[in-house]
Design a protein around this motif. Sequence first.
Motif, mmCIF file in Angstrom:
data_model
loop_
_atom_site.group_PDB
_atom_site.id
_atom_site.type_symbol
_atom_site.label_atom_id
_atom_site.label_comp_id
_atom_site.label_asym_id
_atom_site.label_seq_id
_atom_site.Cartn_x
_atom_site.Cartn_y
_atom_site.Cartn_z
ATOM 1 N N PRO A 1 0.839 -1.204 0.000
ATOM 2 C CA PRO A 1 0.000 0.000 0.000
ATOM 3 C C PRO A 1 0.876 1.257 0.000
ATOM 4 C CG PRO A 1 -0.029 -1.054 2.154
ATOM 5 C CD PRO A 1 0.774 -1.933 1.242
ATOM 6 N N LEU A 2 0.544 2.198 -0.867
ATOM 7 C CA LEU A 2 1.302 3.445 -0.946
ATOM 8 C C LEU A 2 0.536 4.620 -0.348
ATOM 9 C CD1 LEU A 2 2.756 3.058 -4.558
ATOM 10 C CD2 LEU A 2 3.854 2.520 -2.376
ATOM 11 N N ALA A 3 -0.724 4.365 0.005
ATOM 12 C CA ALA A 3 -1.539 5.441 0.574
ATOM 13 C C ALA A 3 -2.023 5.071 1.977
ATOM 14 C CB ALA A 3 -2.719 5.736 -0.348
ATOM 15 N N GLY A 4 -1.336 4.147 2.629
ATOM 16 C CA GLY A 4 -1.683 3.768 4.001
ATOM 17 C C GLY A 4 -2.918 2.889 4.108
ATOM 18 N N GLN A 5 -3.257 2.151 3.053
ATOM 19 C CA GLN A 5 -4.430 1.279 3.095
ATOM 20 C C GLN A 5 -4.205 0.125 4.083
ATOM 21 O OE1 GLN A 5 -2.695 2.108 0.350
ATOM 22 N NE2 GLN A 5 -3.971 2.270 -1.461
ATOM 23 N N THR A 6 -5.309 -0.336 4.638
ATOM 24 C CA THR A 6 -5.247 -1.473 5.553
ATOM 25 C C THR A 6 -5.939 -2.707 4.962
ATOM 26 O OG1 THR A 6 -7.265 -0.709 6.654
ATOM 27 C CG2 THR A 6 -5.145 -0.013 7.601
ATOM 28 N N ALA B 1 -7.915 -2.327 -1.977
ATOM 29 C CA ALA B 1 -6.821 -1.398 -1.710
ATOM 30 C C ALA B 1 -6.686 -0.389 -2.847
ATOM 31 C CB ALA B 1 -5.519 -2.153 -1.509
ATOM 32 N N SER C 1 -8.931 2.543 -2.471
ATOM 33 C CA SER C 1 -8.548 3.485 -1.429
ATOM 34 C C SER C 1 -7.343 4.341 -1.787
ATOM 35 C CB SER C 1 -8.236 2.733 -0.132
ATOM 36 O OG SER C 1 -9.340 1.997 0.288
ATOM 37 N N VAL D 1 -1.345 1.650 -5.033
ATOM 38 C CA VAL D 1 -0.696 0.456 -4.501
ATOM 39 C C VAL D 1 0.377 0.001 -5.485
ATOM 40 C CG1 VAL D 1 -2.690 -0.384 -3.192
ATOM 41 C CG2 VAL D 1 -2.391 -1.092 -5.550
#
Length: 141
Positions: free
Chosen positions: A60-65, A72, A75, A78
Motif C-alpha cells: 500500500p502506498l496510501a496507508g491502506q489497511t 486497496a 482506497s 498500490v
Amino acid sequence: MGFMTEFKEFASKGNVVDLAVGVIIGGAFGKIVGSLVDDVIMPIVSKIFGGLDFSNYFLPLAGQTETVLAEAKKSGAVLAYGSFITVVLNFLILAFIIFIMVKQINRLKREAPPEPPAPPAPTPEDVVLLREIRDALNRRG
C-alpha cells in the motif's frame, strides 16, 4: 489515383491481411496463455509455496489497511507486485511457446539437402569423330 483506390490497394495486399490475422490470433492466443497462467500454473505455484495468492500481493502506498488488492486500489495507490509477477510469467510462457513454434516452422522450412550433380552427359558422336580426325592428323604431321 483516388484516395479510396489507394486505400483499397493497401488494405487488400497480402501482407496487411496476414498481419491482421496474426494480430487477431495473437490476441486470442494471449488470452489462452493468460488463462493457463491464472487458472492452472499460478494455483500450482501457490500450492507449492504454501497457499500464497500472488494476485493479492501488493504494497500500500496510501496507508491502506485492506488485504485484497481490488479494495486497496479503491482506497489509493498500490504497488501490485503480485500482478506483475503473474504478467511476467504470462510473458515468459508466451515467449517460450512462440519460440518453440518458430523453431518448428523453421525446421519444416529447411531445404532438402542438395541433390548430387548429374553425371556429365556423354560426348556427342560427331564431336568424338572430329577428335579422332584431329588426333590422326596430329600423328601424321
